[in-house]
Design a protein around this motif. Structure first.
Motif, PDB file in Angstrom:
ATOM      1  N   LEU A  78       2.939  -3.749  -2.800  1.00  0.00           N
ATOM      2  CA  LEU A  78       4.408  -3.767  -2.759  1.00  0.00           C
ATOM      3  C   LEU A  78       4.932  -5.105  -3.275  1.00  0.00           C
ATOM      4  O   LEU A  78       5.920  -5.161  -4.019  1.00  0.00           O
ATOM      5  N   ALA A  82       7.354  -5.495  -6.541  1.00  0.00           N
ATOM      6  CA  ALA A  82       8.660  -6.122  -6.281  1.00  0.00           C
ATOM      7  C   ALA A  82       8.847  -7.340  -7.176  1.00  0.00           C
ATOM      8  O   ALA A  82       9.915  -7.522  -7.774  1.00  0.00           O
ATOM      9  N   VAL A 309       9.961  -0.443  -5.291  1.00  0.00           N
ATOM     10  CA  VAL A 309       9.050  -0.594  -4.152  1.00  0.00           C
ATOM     11  C   VAL A 309       8.861   0.765  -3.452  1.00  0.00           C
ATOM     12  O   VAL A 309       7.742   1.128  -3.082  1.00  0.00           O
TER      13      VAL A 309
END
Ligand SMILES: *Cc1c(COP(=O)(O)O)cnc(C)c1O
Length: 416
Positions: A78, A82, A309
């Motif tokens: 993640l 991101a 995400v």
């Protein structure tokens, strides 16, 4: 009140002041509105299933930021997507389309068995959109008098003025009147109670498949099956609020997929963005078609960073074996809690499914148990005054569940 002339002084000192843990407590106490009964814990960082305070003491996080950090804190995959998105595009508004939002819509509707999605930023907003959509659909289809939404005693649907009215718990509504009209409450999860609440104006029924904030009460599946049939017969839109139960929490992507009862509208938020704010209101084609250009909107909704995400969250949760793992860990946690209940009269009930559990105590001491757990390095939640709630990250390990169970047993012993 602070004078404008004092502001530059504050700005100058803030960088170094904020370094001091004490200064953070003071700034919070002095400047943040007192809506939260804060616990005396300042979290400085998180990694996986643990968070760390300002002195780097570790805490096993069985709250997941209230069912949000389902993949734990700072999951490397993640973080990586991101960062990539942060270097590419932050925000466009919904005047334009972006690849992360369209890709998320595709993944999300397929995973959820729904046709279309509207994106917002939180659970309350997702439910607001569901209420607006159900009303607009019903008025066009059955007449302008349709507009009343039924919700259940002890439910929780959010804190905005409409969703707090939908939330059938007086403690959340006190002091905020006049509340908007068009909501009625169903007193019990029985066919008779539903029939008693329906009027000619009723257009929708909204329900959490497992009541979360209200104390972790799974809704009996035969009642949900009956409710689906009843809504079809009478012409009511069935809305599932899966803001807390979604994203694999129950061992299925959405709780309804385990129960086998499909709603017309389903809302999600909490875990969808892995820790970034995003809300989703999904509907079947027929209902979704009632939102046409200009009828609803959100400036931030489906923001590219949160959407990027969320795509990764979905990919991880739907990888082969992941949801089976949630079910296995859930059974381990559930049976461990039942053993605990058998050992002490302080526990009067254990309820839950997957990795969402409530432990009801014999008195209103849930807050004390939360404190005792925290002092021993375990973060847990309450759901009402007598229920301790456990919402571990879905990546929790078997040995972490064992340590949580032993800390909880000691904490309960100390608190009652
Ligand atoms: C948390 C929650 C909400 C509200 O979500 P927010 O993001 O806090 O607005 C709504 N419904 C349910 C079932 C929830 O658990």
């Amino acid at each position: 009140m602070r004078e404008a002339s004092q502001l530059s002084e504050v700005m100058e000192t803030s960088v170094q002041a904020i370094d001091g843990a004490q200064a953070v407590y003071e700034a919070d106490a002095a400047c943040v509105m007192h809506t939260y009964a804060r616990q005396p814990l300042q979290i400085a960082r998180g990694a996986g299933t643990h968070v760390y305070d300002e002195s780097d003491n570790a805490y096993l996080d069985f709250t997941s930021g209230i069912a949000v950090c389902a993949l734990g804190h700072c999951h490397p995959r993640l973080v990586s997507v991101a960062q990539e998105q942060l270097n590419t595009l932050w925000h466009t508004s919904n005047l334009y389309l972006t690849a992360p939002q369209a890709r998320l819509a595709e993944r999300l509707t397929i995973a959820s068995g729904m046709d279309r999605v509207f994106f917002s930023n939180s659970g309350a907003e997702a439910n607001e959109a569901a209420i607006k959509l159900a009303r607009r659909y019903s008025k066009a289809r059955y007449g302008a008098h349709k507009g009343e939404v039924l919700t259940f005693s002890n439910s929780f649907h959010g804190r905005t003025i409409a969703t707090v009215t939908a939330t059938a718990q007086p403690k959340y509504q006190e002091g905020f009147g006049p509340l908007p009209g068009g909501f009625r409450y169903i007193e019990a999860m029985t066919p008779d109670a539903v029939k008693a609440a329906v009027t000619p104006k009723t257009c929708a029924v909204m329900i959490e498949p497992i009541q979360g904030e209200g104390g972790v009460y799974p809704v009996p599946s035969d009642f949900l099956t009956w409710l689906r049939t009843f809504c079809d017969e009478v012409g009511l839109v069935l809305i599932f609020d899966e803001v807390q139960t979604g994203v694999g929490r129950t061992g299925q992507w959405l709780a309804w997929q385990k129960i086998g009862v499909k709603p017309d509208i389903v809302t999600m938020a909490k875990a969808l963005g892995g820790g970034l704010p995003i809300g989703a209101t999904m509907a079947v084609q027929d209902v979704a078609a009632s939102f046409i250009p200009g009828t609803h909107g959100s400036t931030f909704g489906g923001n590219p960073v949160a959407a990027r995400v969320a795509c990764e969250v979905i990919d991880i949760v739907l990888e082969p074996g992941f949801l089976e793992g949630v079910s296995t860990r859930g059974q381990q946690l559930g049976s461990g809690l039942c053993v605990l209940a058998a050992q002490t009269s302080a526990v009067v009930d254990v309820r839950g499914i997957g990795l969402m559990w409530g432990v009801e105590l014999s008195g209103p001491v849930a807050g004390r148990v939360v404190d005792k757990c925290r002092e021993r390095g375990l973060l847990v939640l309450t759901a009402g005054a007598s229920t301790v709630r456990l919402l571990p990250p879905l990546i929790v390990t078997a040995s972490e569940i064992e340590s949580a169970l032993s800390i909880l047993a000691i904490a309960i012993d100390e608190a009652v």
